[in-house]
Design a protein around this motif. Structure first.
Motif, PDB file in Angstrom:
ATOM      1  N   ARG B 207      -1.602   4.634  -4.696  1.00  0.00           N
ATOM      2  CA  ARG B 207      -2.061   5.931  -5.048  1.00  0.00           C
ATOM      3  C   ARG B 207      -1.353   6.520  -6.420  1.00  0.00           C
ATOM      4  O   ARG B 207      -1.599   7.407  -6.744  1.00  0.00           O
ATOM      5  CB  ARG B 207      -1.116   6.714  -3.845  1.00  0.00           C
ATOM      6  N   LYS B 210      -3.509   7.493  -9.492  1.00  0.00           N
ATOM      7  CA  LYS B 210      -3.994   8.903  -9.577  1.00  0.00           C
ATOM      8  C   LYS B 210      -5.590   8.985  -9.049  1.00  0.00           C
ATOM      9  O   LYS B 210      -5.838  10.118  -8.469  1.00  0.00           O
ATOM     10  CB  LYS B 210      -3.758   9.646 -10.881  1.00  0.00           C
ATOM     11  N   SER B 232      -3.844  -0.264  -1.644  1.00  0.00           N
ATOM     12  CA  SER B 232      -3.179   0.146  -0.624  1.00  0.00           C
ATOM     13  C   SER B 232      -4.143   0.908   0.379  1.00  0.00           C
ATOM     14  O   SER B 232      -5.150   1.246   0.003  1.00  0.00           O
ATOM     15  CB  SER B 232      -2.033   0.839  -0.829  1.00  0.00           C
ATOM     16  N   LYS B 233      -3.683   1.244   1.570  1.00  0.00           N
ATOM     17  CA  LYS B 233      -4.466   1.785   2.571  1.00  0.00           C
ATOM     18  C   LYS B 233      -5.050   3.333   2.219  1.00  0.00           C
ATOM     19  O   LYS B 233      -6.192   3.634   2.365  1.00  0.00           O
ATOM     20  CB  LYS B 233      -3.708   1.938   3.846  1.00  0.00           C
ATOM     21  N   HIS B 246      -8.489  -2.955   1.086  1.00  0.00           N
ATOM     22  CA  HIS B 246      -7.375  -2.540   1.531  1.00  0.00           C
ATOM     23  C   HIS B 246      -6.858  -3.656   2.213  1.00  0.00           C
ATOM     24  O   HIS B 246      -7.268  -4.482   3.171  1.00  0.00           O
ATOM     25  CB  HIS B 246      -7.711  -1.626   2.755  1.00  0.00           C
ATOM     26  N   VAL B 247      -5.386  -3.696   1.900  1.00  0.00           N
ATOM     27  CA  VAL B 247      -4.644  -4.902   2.502  1.00  0.00           C
ATOM     28  C   VAL B 247      -3.347  -4.292   3.076  1.00  0.00           C
ATOM     29  O   VAL B 247      -3.154  -3.263   2.849  1.00  0.00           O
ATOM     30  CB  VAL B 247      -4.003  -5.955   1.163  1.00  0.00           C
ATOM     31  N   GLN B 249      -0.844  -4.541   6.880  1.00  0.00           N
ATOM     32  CA  GLN B 249      -0.780  -4.802   8.095  1.00  0.00           C
ATOM     33  C   GLN B 249      -2.173  -4.555   9.025  1.00  0.00           C
ATOM     34  O   GLN B 249      -2.497  -5.259   9.858  1.00  0.00           O
ATOM     35  CB  GLN B 249       0.404  -4.046   8.844  1.00  0.00           C
ATOM     36  N   THR B 250      -2.857  -3.416   8.674  1.00  0.00           N
ATOM     37  CA  THR B 250      -3.990  -2.915   9.214  1.00  0.00           C
ATOM     38  C   THR B 250      -5.165  -3.241   8.501  1.00  0.00           C
ATOM     39  O   THR B 250      -6.232  -3.037   9.042  1.00  0.00           O
ATOM     40  CB  THR B 250      -3.971  -1.394   9.747  1.00  0.00           C
ATOM     41  N   GLY B 263       1.948   0.797  -8.703  1.00  0.00           N
ATOM     42  CA  GLY B 263       1.546   2.206  -8.270  1.00  0.00           C
ATOM     43  C   GLY B 263       1.870   2.246  -6.701  1.00  0.00           C
ATOM     44  O   GLY B 263       1.183   2.989  -6.186  1.00  0.00           O
ATOM     45  N   SER B 265       4.086   2.074  -3.227  1.00  0.00           N
ATOM     46  CA  SER B 265       5.659   2.260  -3.064  1.00  0.00           C
ATOM     47  C   SER B 265       6.251   1.217  -2.308  1.00  0.00           C
ATOM     48  O   SER B 265       7.400   0.928  -2.409  1.00  0.00           O
ATOM     49  CB  SER B 265       5.801   3.769  -2.080  1.00  0.00           C
ATOM     50  N   GLN B 269       4.213  -1.095   6.499  1.00  0.00           N
ATOM     51  CA  GLN B 269       2.887  -1.436   6.844  1.00  0.00           C
ATOM     52  C   GLN B 269       2.281  -2.502   5.678  1.00  0.00           C
ATOM     53  O   GLN B 269       1.455  -3.174   5.821  1.00  0.00           O
ATOM     54  CB  GLN B 269       2.167  -0.450   7.346  1.00  0.00           C
ATOM     55  N   HIS B 270       2.446  -1.977   4.461  1.00  0.00           N
ATOM     56  CA  HIS B 270       1.583  -2.618   3.422  1.00  0.00           C
ATOM     57  C   HIS B 270       2.477  -3.816   3.270  1.00  0.00           C
ATOM     58  O   HIS B 270       1.817  -5.073   2.984  1.00  0.00           O
ATOM     59  CB  HIS B 270       2.001  -1.751   1.939  1.00  0.00           C
ATOM     60  N   ASN B 284       6.335   0.271 -10.962  1.00  0.00           N
ATOM     61  CA  ASN B 284       6.564   1.551 -10.268  1.00  0.00           C
ATOM     62  C   ASN B 284       7.470   2.312 -11.129  1.00  0.00           C
ATOM     63  O   ASN B 284       8.355   1.861 -11.684  1.00  0.00           O
ATOM     64  CB  ASN B 284       6.848   1.264  -8.908  1.00  0.00           C
ATOM     65  N   ASP B 302       5.824   3.420 -16.226  1.00  0.00           N
ATOM     66  CA  ASP B 302       4.614   4.080 -16.015  1.00  0.00           C
ATOM     67  C   ASP B 302       3.485   2.943 -16.041  1.00  0.00           C
ATOM     68  O   ASP B 302       3.215   2.390 -17.074  1.00  0.00           O
ATOM     69  CB  ASP B 302       4.485   5.205 -16.956  1.00  0.00           C
ATOM     70  N   ALA B 303       2.735   2.731 -14.969  1.00  0.00           N
ATOM     71  CA  ALA B 303       1.495   2.132 -15.016  1.00  0.00           C
ATOM     72  C   ALA B 303       0.617   2.139 -16.328  1.00  0.00           C
ATOM     73  O   ALA B 303       0.107   1.197 -16.800  1.00  0.00           O
ATOM     74  CB  ALA B 303       0.969   2.163 -13.773  1.00  0.00           C
TER      75      ALA B 303
END
Ligand code: FAD
Ligand code: AMP
Lengths: 248, 322
Positions: B207, B210, B232-233, B246-247, B249-250, B263, B265, B269-270, B284, B302-303
């Motif tokens: 995220r 942006k 990320s999810k 999407h990578v 746990q889920t 970017g 966190s 779960q990630h 990050n 900053d990415a």
């Protein structure tokens, strides 16, 4: 259409994982249990079949009395009836044979299970059931429509998707995509009240063998501290990745 | 009684996971003082697998199997198991093979252990080490059946050469229409791009980037590295990137050699889904982001400044090391 949703009861995704009894048991102390996320997507998809196509939904779980709150939650979300097979779900082959037994007697058209349980990550129960009962089977299923006796589905593959056509009776290993995150339902008061009246049958397990047994657990080794590289010295990162980590 | 390994091919060519599975089977066969037999389906250069210690090849050539069909492949392998009297079967962890092997285990009523990361801890009884609890733990799992299936994790044991000249035998499976009752209608697959499952390197965005319009630099970084892209999810939930990226746990599990998180966190779960990767790099702005505790290398920055610079420097590096 009669649907069975197979629900496994798993530690919430934020749980810290610890082991007890000389590292032979998972420590459930302080752990919150939930419907396995893959099964929650499946249950919601089943609710749509119920609402749009008049399907009946049963849910089944293999587990001790401690899993009842999870199965009650499935009833509160909208399943019509539940069955709990009163046995510890120690391994995939055992669970699959137990579930196959109730599927045989229940005359289900569609079995919705998940791609994997997020606790033991076996990823095997639905496939095993399909072989035992000679049902059609689609794994990593991210889309499913049923018209009469015909099913059209989408399966996730490495690097893309596959469109599939098959017939009932069918079992799927589902995951996100069957429905979206925003479609998931939180039980409301009415659902919770109604769930109390719904049937939750408890059956004793049938005699079957076990495939495997977990004899010991380990936690991953503690990790060393991160090596920080200054943002204005990117070449140093490339050097580390090349010469130290040897990954580029 | 030899160890039987299923070596997967795609368009006639062995996949990397076939070499991993064969290498693992060779190690296991050594421990059991036996040899390795493989079953291959429509692999054009099947002898290549001999490089990894396979001494006998059961070669299946069948047009009906040109498109992967899990039930049909499981049927073929079950017949090979019976023919060879095999009691230990080794398979990989690709999406197709996991699908197939769960059916195979049901057909054979075999104990099946997935996500195995190391050679057996003991062979009598057969005990393997596997990841569990989404990489937050390991289990030592003992087989309880006469026929056992070991599913080897990607990028865990490795690829080892043990050159032999394999004996090749044509294997004629007995397939009926009912083995094909689940039919492929069409396949929509990105070609020529690394996939999360196969890639040695995965570049992943969160995220912190942006919006979807900023993914150009992620794509470019991935291209320079020959990497797959992931996210990320929330990024896939918001529709910035497709669900297939999407990578976690889920989402899809990642077991690459190098995972670069930009970017992101580092929510539990990630991390659970990507922790099996060997080397992790985080970029990050927030030095307190939990990912710094899980990573091997990190840049606090900053990415939007770091990533373009990283792409330039990598291009120079690649030019020098070409
Ligand atoms: C049941 C359940 C299952 C879940 N499963 C998954 C899963 O499988 N996978 C998954 O990823 N998540 C999963 N989640 C979500 C997870 O908890 C986090 O919400 C999610 O991983 C956060 O994504 P993110 O890191 O992209 O976003 P954020 O947490 O918002 O982090 C963004 C990061 O970007 C950084 N940043 C901001 N600007 C910049 C910049 N310019 N340059 C560099 N960095 C910047 C910030 O410092 C921050 O650390 C799950 C949650 C639940 C409840
Ligand atoms: N104890 C259980 N009771 C009911 N269903 C289960 C159980 N364990 C696994 N399943 C089902 O099988 C799927 C795959 O689980 P697994 O093979 O354990 O990874 C889950 O998503 C559930 O749908």
């Amino acid at each position: 259409m009669k649907i069975l949703v197979c629900i496994s009861n798993v530690p919430d995704t934020t749980s810290k994982i610890n082991f007890t009894e000389g590292d032979t048991k998972f420590d459930t102390n302080g752990v919150q249990f939930v419907i396995n996320p893959n099964d929650e997507f499946g249950l919601t998809r089943a609710m749509w079949f119920k609402e749009k196509q008049g399907a009946t939904i049963h849910v089944a779980t293999v587990g001790g009395p401690a899993v009842e709150p999870t199965i009650r939650k499935a009833l509160a979300i909208g399943a019509d009836e539940a069955v709990r097979i009163n046995a510890e779900p120690t391994d995939g082959l055992f669970v699959a044979q137990q579930l196959a037994e109730i599927i045989k007697t229940g005359a289900y058209d569609l079995i919705i299970a998940g791609r994997e349980s997020i606790d033991y990550n076996g990823g095997m129960v639905p496939g095993m059931i399909s072989a035992i009962l000679n049902f059609n089977f689609i794994n990593t299923c991210i889309g499913l429509e049923i018209e009469g006796n015909t099913a059209t589905a989408i399966r996730e593959i490495d690097g893309g998707k596959e469109n599939i056509s098959t017939t009932l009776p069918l079992i799927i290993g589902g995951q996100k995509g069957l429905v979206e995150e925003s479609d998931l339902r939180i039980p409301n008061m009415r659902g919770i009240m109604m769930a109390r009246q719904k049937k939750l049958n408890v059956l004793e397990p049938v005699e079957t063998n076990h495939g495997t047994e977990d004899i010991k657990f380990e936690k991953p080794a503690a990790k060393g501290a991160v090596k920080l590289v200054e943002a204005d010295n990117i070449s140093h990162l490339i050097d580390l990745l090349h010469n130290e980590a040897k990954v580029i | 009684m030899s160890v039987l390994v299923y070596t997967e091919s795609d368009n006639g060519k062995f996949k990397k996971n076939a070499f991993e599975a064969a290498s693992y089977a060779y190690k296991l066969a050594e421990q059991l003082s036996t040899s390795v037999t493989t079953i291959t389906i429509n692999a054009s250069d099947s002898e290549e697998i001999g490089t990894y210690g396979v001494s006998k090849i059961l070669k299946v050539t069948n047009d009906k199997l040109s498109i992967f069909n899990a039930k049909a492949v499981a049927t073929v392998i079950a017949q090979a198991v019976e023919n060879e009297g095999a009691s230990t079967i080794v398979v990989s962890s690709s999406t197709d093979t996991k699908y197939m092997a769960s059916i195979l285990a049901g057909l054979l009523k075999a104990g099946y252990c997935t996500n195995v990361v190391a050679p057996p801890l003991s062979t009598n009884p057969l005990v393997v080490k596997r990841t569990a609890f989404s990489n937050k733990g390991f289990a030592h799992t003992q087989f309880k059946t006469d026929i056992n299936i070991i599913g080897v994790s990607s990028n865990a044991y490795g690829i080892f050469e043990n050159k032999v000249s394999p004996e090749v035998e044509n294997f004629e499976p007995n397939l009926t229409d009912s083995d094909f009752s689940v039919q492929s209608v069409n396949i929509d697959k990105v070609v020529g791009k690394a996939t999360i499952a196969d890639a040695d390197i995965v570049v992943s965005g969160g995220r912190g980037l942006k919006g979807p319009e900023n993914w150009g630099m992620i794509e470019e970084l991935a291209e320079v590295l020959g990497a797959a892209t992931a996210c990320s999810k929330p990024v896939s939930d918001m529709g910035w990137r497709s669900h297939s990226e999407h990578v976690g746990q889920t989402g899809k599990p990642v077991a690459s050699n190098l995972y670069i998180a930009i970017g992101i966190s580092g929510a539990i779960q990630h991390l659970a889904g990507i922790n099996a990767s060997k080397v992790k790099v985080v970029i990050n702005t927030d030095p307190e982001a939990p990912f710094f505790k899980a990573a091997d290398y990190g840049i606090v920055g900053d990415a939007f400044e770091v990533v373009p610079e990283l792409i330039e420097k990598l291009k120079e590096f690649k030019a020098q090391n070409a």
